[in-house]
Design a protein around this motif. Structure first.
Motif, PDB file in Angstrom:
ATOM      1  N   LEU A 193     -10.774  -5.936   7.846  1.00  0.00           N
ATOM      2  CA  LEU A 193     -11.524  -6.629   8.888  1.00  0.00           C
ATOM      3  C   LEU A 193     -10.629  -7.725   9.462  1.00  0.00           C
ATOM      4  CD1 LEU A 193     -14.315  -6.855  10.307  1.00  0.00           C
ATOM      5  CD2 LEU A 193     -14.809  -8.728   8.723  1.00  0.00           C
ATOM      6  N   PHE A 194     -10.253  -7.582  10.710  1.00  0.00           N
ATOM      7  CA  PHE A 194      -9.412  -8.558  11.396  1.00  0.00           C
ATOM      8  C   PHE A 194     -10.320  -9.614  12.027  1.00  0.00           C
ATOM      9  CE2 PHE A 194      -7.221  -4.524  11.259  1.00  0.00           C
ATOM     10  CZ  PHE A 194      -5.924  -4.861  10.910  1.00  0.00           C
ATOM     11  N   LEU A 195      -9.916 -10.875  11.947  1.00  0.00           N
ATOM     12  CA  LEU A 195     -10.808 -11.909  12.483  1.00  0.00           C
ATOM     13  C   LEU A 195     -10.052 -13.114  13.032  1.00  0.00           C
ATOM     14  CD1 LEU A 195     -11.248 -14.619  10.459  1.00  0.00           C
ATOM     15  CD2 LEU A 195     -12.250 -12.869   9.012  1.00  0.00           C
ATOM     16  N   ASP A 196     -10.761 -13.847  13.865  1.00  0.00           N
ATOM     17  CA  ASP A 196     -10.272 -15.114  14.411  1.00  0.00           C
ATOM     18  C   ASP A 196     -11.482 -16.005  14.629  1.00  0.00           C
ATOM     19  OD1 ASP A 196      -8.150 -16.822  15.533  1.00  0.00           O
ATOM     20  OD2 ASP A 196      -9.222 -16.543  17.421  1.00  0.00           O
ATOM     21  N   ILE A 197     -11.292 -17.311  14.494  1.00  0.00           N
ATOM     22  CA  ILE A 197     -12.392 -18.243  14.737  1.00  0.00           C
ATOM     23  C   ILE A 197     -11.986 -19.265  15.796  1.00  0.00           C
ATOM     24  CG2 ILE A 197     -13.205 -17.988  12.356  1.00  0.00           C
ATOM     25  CD1 ILE A 197     -12.177 -20.801  11.752  1.00  0.00           C
ATOM     26  N   GLU A 198     -12.990 -19.785  16.481  1.00  0.00           N
ATOM     27  CA  GLU A 198     -12.788 -20.893  17.415  1.00  0.00           C
ATOM     28  C   GLU A 198     -13.633 -22.067  16.937  1.00  0.00           C
ATOM     29  OE1 GLU A 198     -10.452 -20.841  19.548  1.00  0.00           O
ATOM     30  OE2 GLU A 198     -10.055 -18.707  19.273  1.00  0.00           O
ATOM     31  N   THR A 199     -13.024 -23.238  16.911  1.00  0.00           N
ATOM     32  CA  THR A 199     -13.696 -24.422  16.387  1.00  0.00           C
ATOM     33  C   THR A 199     -13.611 -25.580  17.372  1.00  0.00           C
ATOM     34  OG1 THR A 199     -11.714 -25.282  15.274  1.00  0.00           O
ATOM     35  CG2 THR A 199     -13.067 -23.700  14.051  1.00  0.00           C
ATOM     36  N   VAL A 200     -14.565 -26.487  17.265  1.00  0.00           N
ATOM     37  CA  VAL A 200     -14.586 -27.702  18.098  1.00  0.00           C
ATOM     38  C   VAL A 200     -15.027 -28.868  17.220  1.00  0.00           C
ATOM     39  CG1 VAL A 200     -15.120 -26.452  20.243  1.00  0.00           C
ATOM     40  CG2 VAL A 200     -16.984 -27.343  18.817  1.00  0.00           C
ATOM     41  N   PRO A 201     -14.803 -30.102  17.665  1.00  0.00           N
ATOM     42  CA  PRO A 201     -15.364 -31.245  16.932  1.00  0.00           C
ATOM     43  C   PRO A 201     -16.890 -31.153  16.913  1.00  0.00           C
ATOM     44  CG  PRO A 201     -13.673 -31.972  18.480  1.00  0.00           C
ATOM     45  CD  PRO A 201     -13.947 -30.534  18.787  1.00  0.00           C
ATOM     46  N   GLN A 202     -17.503 -31.773  15.921  1.00  0.00           N
ATOM     47  CA  GLN A 202     -18.954 -31.689  15.795  1.00  0.00           C
ATOM     48  C   GLN A 202     -19.684 -32.460  16.889  1.00  0.00           C
ATOM     49  OE1 GLN A 202     -20.354 -32.562  11.798  1.00  0.00           O
ATOM     50  NE2 GLN A 202     -18.550 -31.592  10.921  1.00  0.00           N
ATOM     51  N   TYR A 203     -19.008 -33.409  17.496  1.00  0.00           N
ATOM     52  CA  TYR A 203     -19.613 -34.204  18.570  1.00  0.00           C
ATOM     53  C   TYR A 203     -18.738 -34.144  19.810  1.00  0.00           C
ATOM     54  CZ  TYR A 203     -22.170 -35.931  14.532  1.00  0.00           C
ATOM     55  OH  TYR A 203     -22.927 -36.000  13.381  1.00  0.00           O
ATOM     56  N   ALA A 204     -19.352 -34.407  20.959  1.00  0.00           N
ATOM     57  CA  ALA A 204     -18.637 -34.305  22.226  1.00  0.00           C
ATOM     58  C   ALA A 204     -17.623 -35.426  22.413  1.00  0.00           C
ATOM     59  CB  ALA A 204     -19.629 -34.306  23.389  1.00  0.00           C
ATOM     60  N   CYS A 257     -11.292  -3.598   0.096  1.00  0.00           N
ATOM     61  CA  CYS A 257     -11.412  -4.175   1.440  1.00  0.00           C
ATOM     62  C   CYS A 257     -10.566  -5.437   1.581  1.00  0.00           C
ATOM     63  CB  CYS A 257     -12.872  -4.504   1.741  1.00  0.00           C
ATOM     64  SG  CYS A 257     -13.934  -3.046   1.871  1.00  0.00           S
ATOM     65  N   PHE A 258     -10.127  -5.698   2.806  1.00  0.00           N
ATOM     66  CA  PHE A 258      -9.271  -6.845   3.087  1.00  0.00           C
ATOM     67  C   PHE A 258      -9.752  -7.594   4.332  1.00  0.00           C
ATOM     68  CE2 PHE A 258      -6.637  -4.050   0.606  1.00  0.00           C
ATOM     69  CZ  PHE A 258      -5.753  -4.860  -0.087  1.00  0.00           C
ATOM     70  N   LEU A 259      -9.442  -8.891   4.365  1.00  0.00           N
ATOM     71  CA  LEU A 259      -9.567  -9.687   5.583  1.00  0.00           C
ATOM     72  C   LEU A 259      -8.160  -9.955   6.098  1.00  0.00           C
ATOM     73  CD1 LEU A 259     -12.197 -12.435   4.636  1.00  0.00           C
ATOM     74  CD2 LEU A 259     -12.604 -10.267   5.812  1.00  0.00           C
ATOM     75  N   CYS A 260      -7.997 -10.003   7.422  1.00  0.00           N
ATOM     76  CA  CYS A 260      -6.691 -10.301   8.002  1.00  0.00           C
ATOM     77  C   CYS A 260      -6.844 -11.271   9.160  1.00  0.00           C
ATOM     78  CB  CYS A 260      -6.016  -9.014   8.489  1.00  0.00           C
ATOM     79  SG  CYS A 260      -4.357  -9.289   9.173  1.00  0.00           S
ATOM     80  N   GLY A 261      -6.012 -12.311   9.176  1.00  0.00           N
ATOM     81  CA  GLY A 261      -5.993 -13.270  10.273  1.00  0.00           C
ATOM     82  C   GLY A 261      -4.575 -13.761  10.497  1.00  0.00           C
ATOM     83  N   GLU A 285      -5.333 -10.780  -6.707  1.00  0.00           N
ATOM     84  CA  GLU A 285      -6.733 -10.360  -6.610  1.00  0.00           C
ATOM     85  C   GLU A 285      -7.375 -10.785  -5.292  1.00  0.00           C
ATOM     86  OE1 GLU A 285      -7.951 -10.514 -11.368  1.00  0.00           O
ATOM     87  OE2 GLU A 285      -8.203 -12.315 -10.112  1.00  0.00           O
ATOM     88  N   VAL A 286      -6.719 -11.693  -4.580  1.00  0.00           N
ATOM     89  CA  VAL A 286      -7.261 -12.192  -3.314  1.00  0.00           C
ATOM     90  C   VAL A 286      -6.948 -11.185  -2.209  1.00  0.00           C
ATOM     91  CG1 VAL A 286      -7.195 -14.054  -1.617  1.00  0.00           C
ATOM     92  CG2 VAL A 286      -7.004 -14.586  -4.066  1.00  0.00           C
ATOM     93  N   LYS A 287      -7.963 -10.666  -1.568  1.00  0.00           N
ATOM     94  CA  LYS A 287      -7.806  -9.608  -0.571  1.00  0.00           C
ATOM     95  C   LYS A 287      -7.676 -10.187   0.836  1.00  0.00           C
ATOM     96  CE  LYS A 287      -8.175  -6.444  -3.738  1.00  0.00           C
ATOM     97  NZ  LYS A 287      -7.070  -5.548  -4.089  1.00  0.00           N
ATOM     98  N   HIS A 288      -6.707 -11.063   1.010  1.00  0.00           N
ATOM     99  CA  HIS A 288      -6.486 -11.700   2.302  1.00  0.00           C
ATOM    100  C   HIS A 288      -5.080 -11.374   2.804  1.00  0.00           C
ATOM    101  CE1 HIS A 288      -9.604 -15.048   1.209  1.00  0.00           C
ATOM    102  NE2 HIS A 288     -10.150 -13.864   1.381  1.00  0.00           N
ATOM    103  N   LEU A 289      -4.988 -10.931   4.032  1.00  0.00           N
ATOM    104  CA  LEU A 289      -3.717 -10.655   4.690  1.00  0.00           C
ATOM    105  C   LEU A 289      -3.523 -11.668   5.807  1.00  0.00           C
ATOM    106  CD1 LEU A 289      -4.141  -6.777   5.032  1.00  0.00           C
ATOM    107  CD2 LEU A 289      -2.714  -7.969   3.346  1.00  0.00           C
ATOM    108  N   ASP A 290      -2.276 -12.019   6.062  1.00  0.00           N
ATOM    109  CA  ASP A 290      -1.982 -13.062   7.052  1.00  0.00           C
ATOM    110  C   ASP A 290      -0.738 -12.649   7.834  1.00  0.00           C
ATOM    111  OD1 ASP A 290      -1.123 -15.424   8.374  1.00  0.00           O
ATOM    112  OD2 ASP A 290      -2.107 -16.669   6.873  1.00  0.00           O
ATOM    113  N   THR A 291      -0.907 -12.384   9.117  1.00  0.00           N
ATOM    114  CA  THR A 291       0.228 -11.908   9.915  1.00  0.00           C
ATOM    115  C   THR A 291       1.313 -12.967  10.077  1.00  0.00           C
ATOM    116  OG1 THR A 291      -1.042 -12.432  11.918  1.00  0.00           O
ATOM    117  CG2 THR A 291      -1.000 -10.122  11.197  1.00  0.00           C
ATOM    118  N   MET A 292       0.955 -14.237   9.977  1.00  0.00           N
ATOM    119  CA  MET A 292       1.989 -15.266  10.040  1.00  0.00           C
ATOM    120  C   MET A 292       2.786 -15.296   8.738  1.00  0.00           C
ATOM    121  SD  MET A 292       1.805 -19.295  11.108  1.00  0.00           S
ATOM    122  CE  MET A 292       1.401 -19.989   9.518  1.00  0.00           C
ATOM    123  N   GLU A 293       2.102 -15.207   7.612  1.00  0.00           N
ATOM    124  CA  GLU A 293       2.775 -15.169   6.318  1.00  0.00           C
ATOM    125  C   GLU A 293       3.648 -13.921   6.195  1.00  0.00           C
ATOM    126  OE1 GLU A 293       1.049 -16.154   2.096  1.00  0.00           O
ATOM    127  OE2 GLU A 293       0.752 -14.026   2.502  1.00  0.00           O
TER     128      GLU A 293
END
Length: 239
Positions: free
Chosen positions: A12-23, A112-116, A151-159
């Motif tokens: 499962l390939f993923l990306d997140i977008e984040t913002v500060p909690q307040y404006a 199963c794996f996660l990739c970001g 045992e950690v099923k995480h892939l990282d294209t930068m790593e």
């Protein structure tokens, strides 16, 4: 296990977008203003805590997730196809809950794996920290406490691009350029997300940007495996 040994449909390939909690810094509760001031001094002593506040979104303690986009690769009529789905909105707990339902249903087994891209240092821990804040139970694939590294099923294209070299940060955009993959930054980039969210209030635009990052992430991963890119006509968006 090499990258080519991993079934692509188990990632499962993923990306997140984040913002500060307040404006703005002024809208923060007083106690958090004090805590952010201490943090801001370490980030940039030349600027005020208010000036630095737009960067608060990259810290799970001061930010929030507004979009998680995920992508999968499967074969359709003997052709690889990318399927993209996004979880976005104003309610972060709801975003995480819906995303976790997906993980628990389809990505709970050991194969199963996660990739970001920079996922190990940003996306995966950020999601986990925000989930704990909301008192949500972490899905198995994100609950890595006490796990051995293999045992950690995480892939990282930068790593993966580092090949053991830890001195460098290589952006997704730069990797796209060197592999001749269309840039995901053809509209906005990460530094614009704060403005687009709080000033333009255009979450759809942010979601589209996040989806483009996931498509680029997948194309880069395929290049790492020595495989051809998936053409635009084989990309599906799922509501």
């Amino acid at each position: 296990m090499s990258l080519t040994d991993i079934p692509i449909n188990k990632i499962l390939f993923l990306d997140i977008e984040t913002v500060p909690q307040y404006a703005s810094f002024d809208e923060m509760p007083e106690h958090f203003k004090e805590l952010w001031t201490l943090k801001a001094e370490k980030i940039d002593k030349e600027q005020t805590p208010s000036d630095v506040y737009q960067r608060a979104g990259i810290y799970a303690e001061f930010g929030k997730i507004v979009c998680i986009s995920v992508g999968t690769v499967y074969t359709k009529k003997n052709c690889k196809t990318i399927r993209i789905k996004s979880f976005a909105g104003e309610n972060e707990k709801e975003i995480l809950t819906r995303f976790f339902e997906l993980l628990n249903k389809y990505y709970s087994t050991d194969d199963c794996f996660l990739c970001g891209h920079n996922g190990k240092e940003f996306d995966f821990p950020y999601i986990a920290r925000r989930a704990i804040i909301h008192r949500l139970k972490l899905p198995k694939i994100l609950d890595t406490a006490g796990s051995k590294p293999w045992e950690v099923k995480h892939l990282d294209t930068m790593e993966l691009w580092r090949f053991g070299d830890y001195k460098n940060f290589t952006s997704l955009n730069l990797l796209a350029a060197i592999f001749d993959i269309p840039t995901p930054k053809d509209d906005i980039s990460g530094k614009d997300v704060f403005r687009v969210y709080y000033e333009e209030k255009d979450l759809k635009r942010i979601t589209t940007y996040c989806q483009k990052d996931v498509v680029t992430l997948i194309q880069i991963f395929l290049r790492y495996r020595g495989e051809d890119m998936i053409p635009p006509e084989n990309i599906e968006l799922v509501e």
